[in-house]
Write a protein that holds these residues in place. Structure first.
Motif, PDB file in Angstrom:
ATOM      1  N   PRO A   1       0.783  -1.482  -0.016  1.00 54.79           N
ATOM      2  CA  PRO A   1       0.154  -0.243  -0.093  1.00 54.79           C
ATOM      3  C   PRO A   1       0.839   1.449  -0.276  1.00 54.79           C
ATOM      4  O   PRO A   1       0.485   2.499  -0.577  1.00 54.79           O
ATOM      5  N   VAL A   2       1.977   1.147   0.688  1.00 52.00           N
ATOM      6  CA  VAL A   2       2.370   2.436   0.802  1.00 52.00           C
ATOM      7  C   VAL A   2       3.000   2.846  -0.250  1.00 52.00           C
ATOM      8  O   VAL A   2       3.640   3.659  -0.890  1.00 52.00           O
ATOM      9  N   ALA A   3       4.390   1.516  -1.193  1.00 47.38           N
ATOM     10  CA  ALA A   3       4.633   1.142  -1.778  1.00 47.38           C
ATOM     11  C   ALA A   3       3.403   2.009  -3.479  1.00 47.38           C
ATOM     12  O   ALA A   3       3.939   3.209  -4.301  1.00 47.38           O
ATOM     13  N   ILE A   4       2.650   1.220  -2.926  1.00 45.99           N
ATOM     14  CA  ILE A   4       1.649   2.116  -4.196  1.00 45.99           C
ATOM     15  C   ILE A   4       1.210   3.392  -4.325  1.00 45.99           C
ATOM     16  O   ILE A   4       1.363   3.853  -5.505  1.00 45.99           O
ATOM     17  N   GLY A   5       1.241   4.041  -3.127  1.00 42.11           N
ATOM     18  CA  GLY A   5       0.886   5.323  -3.218  1.00 42.11           C
ATOM     19  C   GLY A   5       1.810   6.511  -3.549  1.00 42.11           C
ATOM     20  O   GLY A   5       1.963   7.690  -4.011  1.00 42.11           O
ATOM     21  N   VAL A   6       3.257   6.081  -2.831  1.00 42.47           N
ATOM     22  CA  VAL A   6       4.553   6.691  -3.339  1.00 42.47           C
ATOM     23  C   VAL A   6       4.555   6.858  -4.986  1.00 42.47           C
ATOM     24  O   VAL A   6       4.731   7.985  -5.412  1.00 42.47           O
ATOM     25  N   GLY A   7       4.290   5.721  -5.224  1.00 43.35           N
ATOM     26  CA  GLY A   7       4.916   5.563  -6.839  1.00 43.35           C
ATOM     27  C   GLY A   7       3.517   6.463  -7.790  1.00 43.35           C
ATOM     28  O   GLY A   7       3.790   7.205  -8.370  1.00 43.35           O
ATOM     29  N   LEU A   8       2.609   6.658  -7.200  1.00 38.17           N
ATOM     30  CA  LEU A   8       1.338   7.534  -7.540  1.00 38.17           C
ATOM     31  C   LEU A   8       1.405   8.624  -7.598  1.00 38.17           C
ATOM     32  O   LEU A   8       1.518  10.001  -8.812  1.00 38.17           O
ATOM     33  N   LEU A   9       1.740   8.767  -6.768  1.00 33.58           N
ATOM     34  CA  LEU A   9       2.242  11.023  -6.262  1.00 33.58           C
ATOM     35  C   LEU A   9       3.334  10.466  -6.829  1.00 33.58           C
ATOM     36  O   LEU A   9       3.581  11.453  -7.876  1.00 33.58           O
ATOM     37  N   LEU A  10       4.124  10.153  -7.460  1.00 30.97           N
ATOM     38  CA  LEU A  10       5.928  10.644  -8.090  1.00 30.97           C
ATOM     39  C   LEU A  10       5.629   9.951  -9.845  1.00 30.97           C
ATOM     40  O   LEU A  10       5.884  10.833 -10.879  1.00 30.97           O
ATOM     41  N   LEU A  11       4.666   9.106 -10.673  1.00 29.67           N
ATOM     42  CA  LEU A  11       3.966   9.232 -10.969  1.00 29.67           C
ATOM     43  C   LEU A  11       3.332  10.308 -11.730  1.00 29.67           C
ATOM     44  O   LEU A  11       3.954  11.371 -13.115  1.00 29.67           O
TER      45      LEU A  11
ATOM     46  N   GLY B   1       3.029  15.538 -14.527  1.00 32.68           N
ATOM     47  CA  GLY B   1       2.182  17.383 -14.552  1.00 32.68           C
ATOM     48  C   GLY B   1       3.798  17.815 -14.655  1.00 32.68           C
ATOM     49  O   GLY B   1       3.553  19.231 -15.400  1.00 32.68           O
ATOM     50  N   SER B   2       4.699  17.412 -14.575  1.00 40.62           N
ATOM     51  CA  SER B   2       5.861  18.008 -14.888  1.00 40.62           C
ATOM     52  C   SER B   2       5.994  18.326 -16.048  1.00 40.62           C
ATOM     53  O   SER B   2       6.497  19.555 -17.058  1.00 40.62           O
ATOM     54  N   MET B   3       6.336  17.102 -17.369  1.00 38.54           N
ATOM     55  CA  MET B   3       6.326  17.270 -18.413  1.00 38.54           C
ATOM     56  C   MET B   3       5.309  17.600 -18.870  1.00 38.54           C
ATOM     57  O   MET B   3       5.828  18.030 -20.068  1.00 38.54           O
ATOM     58  N   PHE B   4       4.452  17.403 -18.728  1.00 34.89           N
ATOM     59  CA  PHE B   4       2.925  18.117 -19.657  1.00 34.89           C
ATOM     60  C   PHE B   4       2.395  19.400 -19.737  1.00 34.89           C
ATOM     61  O   PHE B   4       2.353  20.521 -20.801  1.00 34.89           O
ATOM     62  N   VAL B   5       2.660  19.573 -18.386  1.00 36.30           N
ATOM     63  CA  VAL B   5       2.151  21.160 -18.089  1.00 36.30           C
ATOM     64  C   VAL B   5       3.146  22.493 -17.646  1.00 36.30           C
ATOM     65  O   VAL B   5       3.223  23.436 -18.211  1.00 36.30           O
ATOM     66  N   VAL B   6       4.541  21.714 -17.249  1.00 41.54           N
ATOM     67  CA  VAL B   6       4.785  22.267 -16.406  1.00 41.54           C
ATOM     68  C   VAL B   6       6.910  21.749 -17.095  1.00 41.54           C
ATOM     69  O   VAL B   6       7.131  21.628 -16.500  1.00 41.54           O
ATOM     70  N   PRO B   7       7.278  22.752 -18.146  1.00 41.35           N
ATOM     71  CA  PRO B   7       8.449  21.027 -18.737  1.00 41.35           C
ATOM     72  C   PRO B   7       9.810  21.841 -18.109  1.00 41.35           C
ATOM     73  O   PRO B   7      10.319  21.192 -17.726  1.00 41.35           O
ATOM     74  N   GLN B   8       9.915  23.255 -17.798  1.00 39.16           N
ATOM     75  CA  GLN B   8      10.905  23.457 -17.204  1.00 39.16           C
ATOM     76  C   GLN B   8      10.713  23.554 -15.444  1.00 39.16           C
ATOM     77  O   GLN B   8      11.946  22.512 -15.523  1.00 39.16           O
TER      78      GLN B   8
ATOM     79  N   ILE C   1      13.646  18.808 -11.770  1.00 36.63           N
ATOM     80  CA  ILE C   1      13.048  17.991 -10.773  1.00 36.63           C
ATOM     81  C   ILE C   1      13.851  16.997 -11.800  1.00 36.63           C
ATOM     82  O   ILE C   1      14.394  16.283 -10.524  1.00 36.63           O
ATOM     83  N   GLY C   2      14.776  16.618 -12.544  1.00 36.69           N
ATOM     84  CA  GLY C   2      15.236  15.218 -12.944  1.00 36.69           C
ATOM     85  C   GLY C   2      16.787  16.180 -12.637  1.00 36.69           C
ATOM     86  O   GLY C   2      17.567  14.785 -11.801  1.00 36.69           O
TER      87      GLY C   2
ATOM     88  N   PHE D   1      13.476  14.855 -24.218  1.00 36.27           N
ATOM     89  CA  PHE D   1      12.634  15.395 -23.972  1.00 36.27           C
ATOM     90  C   PHE D   1      12.075  16.779 -24.919  1.00 36.27           C
ATOM     91  O   PHE D   1      11.529  17.261 -25.317  1.00 36.27           O
ATOM     92  N   ARG D   2      13.503  17.291 -25.494  1.00 35.31           N
ATOM     93  CA  ARG D   2      13.531  18.121 -26.336  1.00 35.31           C
ATOM     94  C   ARG D   2      13.318  18.655 -28.100  1.00 35.31           C
ATOM     95  O   ARG D   2      13.608  18.938 -28.464  1.00 35.31           O
ATOM     96  N   GLU D   3      13.256  16.883 -27.862  1.00 39.00           N
ATOM     97  CA  GLU D   3      12.704  16.471 -29.474  1.00 39.00           C
ATOM     98  C   GLU D   3      11.641  16.551 -29.645  1.00 39.00           C
ATOM     99  O   GLU D   3      10.515  17.250 -28.768  1.00 39.00           O
ATOM    100  N   PRO D   4      11.339  16.866 -31.367  1.00 41.80           N
ATOM    101  CA  PRO D   4       9.901  17.053 -31.539  1.00 41.80           C
ATOM    102  C   PRO D   4       9.208  15.924 -31.140  1.00 41.80           C
ATOM    103  O   PRO D   4       9.325  14.703 -30.743  1.00 41.80           O
ATOM    104  N   ASN D   5       7.716  16.235 -30.338  1.00 40.20           N
ATOM    105  CA  ASN D   5       6.750  15.299 -29.712  1.00 40.20           C
ATOM    106  C   ASN D   5       7.664  15.255 -28.973  1.00 40.20           C
ATOM    107  O   ASN D   5       7.516  13.309 -28.178  1.00 40.20           O
ATOM    108  N   GLY D   6       8.259  15.354 -28.274  1.00 42.16           N
ATOM    109  CA  GLY D   6       9.759  14.140 -26.974  1.00 42.16           C
ATOM    110  C   GLY D   6       9.180  13.786 -25.860  1.00 42.16           C
ATOM    111  O   GLY D   6       9.173  13.050 -25.473  1.00 42.16           O
TER     112      GLY D   6
END
Length: 354
Positions: free
Chosen positions: A91-101, A106-113, A118-119, A214-219
């Motif tokens: 249960p803890v592992a799944i919760g942490v995994g969903l949070l990381l996902l 969110g960072s990839m598709f909403v706020v690329p910077q 984060i990386g 990530f910086r490629e077209p459709n990255g």
């Protein structure tokens, strides 16, 4: 008192009536008997001693404090129900995994910077884990400050400078790591440089290919496709390995990883890869096959590589900062090897298609 996989010298068997008359073989200490060191806290059933040569005695259940006694069968079943075969709290592992996902998507598709930030932070934590483990095992200092510089320079260099920017950042980081160890003036400077460069190459250099992709077209979609294939590799490998696994791939490195699980990883990832290329990337299906096979091979190599390092260092996890998962490197092991392959295959394949 240490616990491990080896068993101590012969333990007297109380049933024989005289000291040294019998030997309790490994793993066969009969409940309710519990082997303990003289004057030490009793061991629970199934625990063994490692390298113990001091006097031992055999305690009855009455000698075991109530708080140290085994849990009831119901409590044991409940604990096993929420714990995976790898010893994780599901249960803890799944919760942490969903949070990381959620944070990643969110960072990839909403706020690329934010994705770059984060990386870079994940690379910094990974370098801290690896350098700490290497330093603890070898006794050789692994300076963290120049590694942190590399963790910042490489992702930003790859994102905003492309391959050329990444090359400059790698060269600058390698020079800084070398000079830092040399100017410290330690007798172990050569070993320190070697371990530092290993950490630099393992974490931020490999991770930087994710930012090139990530910086490629459709990255963002390309990177998401690669990550989905890594998840497919782990998921199908676990399912088929648990169901059919009988032939270990590398029993001395990772006993639970089997050839049957690897075959399941390839088959499952190919299906996912074809679907991803058709419905997400809108490209030919055969690219999904190539990308899936390449990703599974790279992910497996990454997983085995970290398992080999951890076995050599004598540790189970790189750290415990992610509840239910271990450390950052315990989650990045497959990804770090997969993203360079994903970048190479994607650029070549999409270049051919175009």
């Amino acid at each position: 008192m240490t616990h491990g996989s080896s068993f101590p010298p012969p333990v007297p068997d109380p049933s024989e009536g005289e000291p040294g008359a019998g030997v309790v073989p490994p793993g066969t200490i009969p409940a309710p008997l519990i082997a303990v060191e003289a004057g030490a806290a009793p061991l629970l059933p199934g625990e063994v001693l490692d390298g113990a040569d001091e006097p031992l005695h055999v305690a009855s259940p009455a000698e075991v404090p109530a708080e140290a006694r085994p849990a009831t069968r119901r409590a044991q079943r409940q604990e096993r129900a929420k714990t995976s075969r790898a010893g994780r709290d599901l249960p803890v592992a799944i919760g942490v995994g969903l949070l990381l996902l959620a944070l990643l998507l969110g960072s990839m598709f909403v706020v690329p910077q934010l994705f770059v930030v984060i990386g870079a932070a994940a690379c910094a934590v990974g370098c801290w884990e690896v350098s700490r483990a290497l330093q603890w095992h070898s006794g050789v200092p692994v300076p963290l400050i120049p590694l942190i510089f590399g963790c910042l320079a490489l992702p930003f260099g790859a994102t905003y400078g492309g391959p050329e920017g990444l090359a400059v950042a790698i060269a600058a980081s390698a020079v800084l790591v070398t000079l830092w160890s040399v100017f410290e003036g330690r007798a172990t400077a050569a070993k320190s440089v070697t371990l530092s460069l290993l950490t630099l190459a393992w974490v931020p250099v490999l991770a930087s290919f994710a930012f090139l992709l990530f910086r490629e077209p459709n990255g963002p979609m390309l990177l998401l496709a690669t990550l989905l294939l890594v998840v497919s590799n782990d998921t199908f490998g676990y399912l088929f390995g648990a169901w059919l696994g009988k032939h270990p791939m590398a029993p001395k490195i990772s006993p639970k990883k089997s050839w049957e699980g690897f075959a399941g990883s390839v088959g499952g990832a190919v299906v996912v890869g074809v679907l991803v290329c058709i419905f997400m990337l809108d490209v030919s299906w055969w690219i999904g096959v190539v990308l899936a096979v390449a990703t599974v091979m790279a992910s497996t190599a990454g997983d085995l590589s970290e398992s080999m390092v951890k076995r050599e260092l004598g540790i189970k996890d790189m750290s415990n900062i992610l509840p239910g998962h271990g450390g950052i490197m315990d989650r990045l092991d497959s990804i770090l090897f997969a993203v360079p392959m994903g970048y190479l295959v994607s650029v070549l394949a999409f270049g051919t298609v175009a």
